[in-house]
Enzyme design. Structure first.
Site, PDB file in Angstrom:
ATOM      1  CG  ASP A  40      -3.087   5.941   4.282  1.00 52.34           C
ATOM      2  OD1 ASP A  40      -3.493   5.454   3.213  1.00 52.34           O
ATOM      3  OD2 ASP A  40      -2.666   5.252   5.224  1.00 52.34           O
ATOM      4  CG  HIS A  65      -1.710   1.285   1.361  1.00 49.91           C
ATOM      5  ND1 HIS A  65      -2.633   1.682   0.418  1.00 49.91           N
ATOM      6  CD2 HIS A  65      -1.701   2.255   2.332  1.00 49.91           C
ATOM      7  CE1 HIS A  65      -3.175   2.826   0.790  1.00 49.91           C
ATOM      8  NE2 HIS A  65      -2.628   3.201   1.942  1.00 49.91           N
ATOM      9  CB  CYS A 102      -2.825   3.077  -2.683  1.00 52.16           C
ATOM     10  SG  CYS A 102      -1.860   1.663  -3.286  1.00 52.16           S
TER      11      CYS A 102
END
Length: 282
Positions: free
Chosen positions: A172, A43, A225
């Protein structure tokens, strides 16, 4: 495997040694921003170290400028130099050459085997950091910043003043997990880099350079992501933050359509660069 000459080094110093050549020809403390892409467990997310040259726990406010661009930052930088002459030599007197960028730091080994966010050579090294990470668990956004309660939280709208403070911002697209340990590791890096380059004492504790997980646009799948990281960086400079007082609220920073077409934009850019190279080669 730890070499014999590393046994006397701290965890932070060992990490720094792996990547010290990355900044061999650049002084990161002359930059306003350091862009740090991070990968953990497949990620991607982003950390941006803001104003590492500023050695002040008190936010600096410019009430005379309605701009959040380079000119306003230059004015604040000049004011910081005037108020704290000891910063001279680490702060550029004029606007810096642009944003700095430390190569992407991954908690997994990079291609060259180097990593600054993970040290798996000895389990004891992780144990050494347990207490420090526990003490750093207050890095999530707060409802108000107690050091400047009368300054409104940033919501992406234009401000009449510019407020800056040294900080580490985390963006994030899958919010929920604490990123305190990553913020702590970046502080450690700054500490050792300063000591190595400046040979003087300066603290990069959480009381001096705080951490915050920004409230930013979120992905609705498990594959975008990396695209979000690219868009966060682009938006950071296209729509600058003018108020670095926590919490940082950027939920409407950019529309979701930006993400939907980002891969196509990247494809077109690569093809254009390929064409330009071919033309210059003729």
């Amino acid at each position: 495997m730890r070499t014999e000459d590393e046994t006397h080094l701290t965890v932070a110093e060992r990490r720094h040694r792996r990547v010290r050549t990355w900044t061999r020809n650049v002084d990161i403390f002359e930059k306003d921003f350091l862009i740090v892409p991070i990968n953990e467990s497949a990620h991607w997310f982003l950390a941006i170290i803001c104003f590492p040259w500023l050695d002040s726990a008190t936010p600096i406010v410019s009430l005379d400028s309605g701009s959040t661009g380079e000119s306003s930052l230059a004015a604040l930088r000049t004011a910081a130099l005037k108020d704290n002459p000891s910063l001279r030599g680490s702060v550029p007197a004029s606007p810096g050459p642009g944003p700095g960028s430390i190569r992407g730091k991954s908690s997994e080994p990079s291609v060259s085997g180097e990593s600054v966010l993970n040290d798996s050579s000895q389990k004891s090294e992780n144990d050494d950091e347990t207490q420090e990470q526990d003490e750093d668990e207050d890095e999530e956004p707060m409802e108000t910043d107690q050091r400047s309660a009368n300054v409104p939280a940033h919501s992406g709208s234009p401000l009449k003043s510019t407020v800056i403070q040294p900080c580490i911002l985390v963006f994030d697209s899958l919010a929920g997990l604490s990123r305190s340990k990553h913020i702590c590791t970046l502080r450690d890096y700054l500490q050792v880099e300063w000591q190595t380059r400046k040979a003087t004492q300066r603290l990069f504790t959480k009381d001096v350079i705080r951490g915050c997980s920004a409230k930013c646009p979120q992905q609705d799948n498990f594959s975008d992501c990396g695209i979000f990281v690219l868009q966060y960086v682009e938006s950071f400079f296209e729509t600058p933050i003018g108020n670095y007082i926590f919490p940082i609220k950027l939920q409407t920073w950019f529309p979701k359509e930006k993400i939907q077409f980002k891969r196509q934009e990247i494809k077109e850019l690569i093809l254009k660069l390929q064409t330009d190279v071919a033309i210059r080669g003729k």
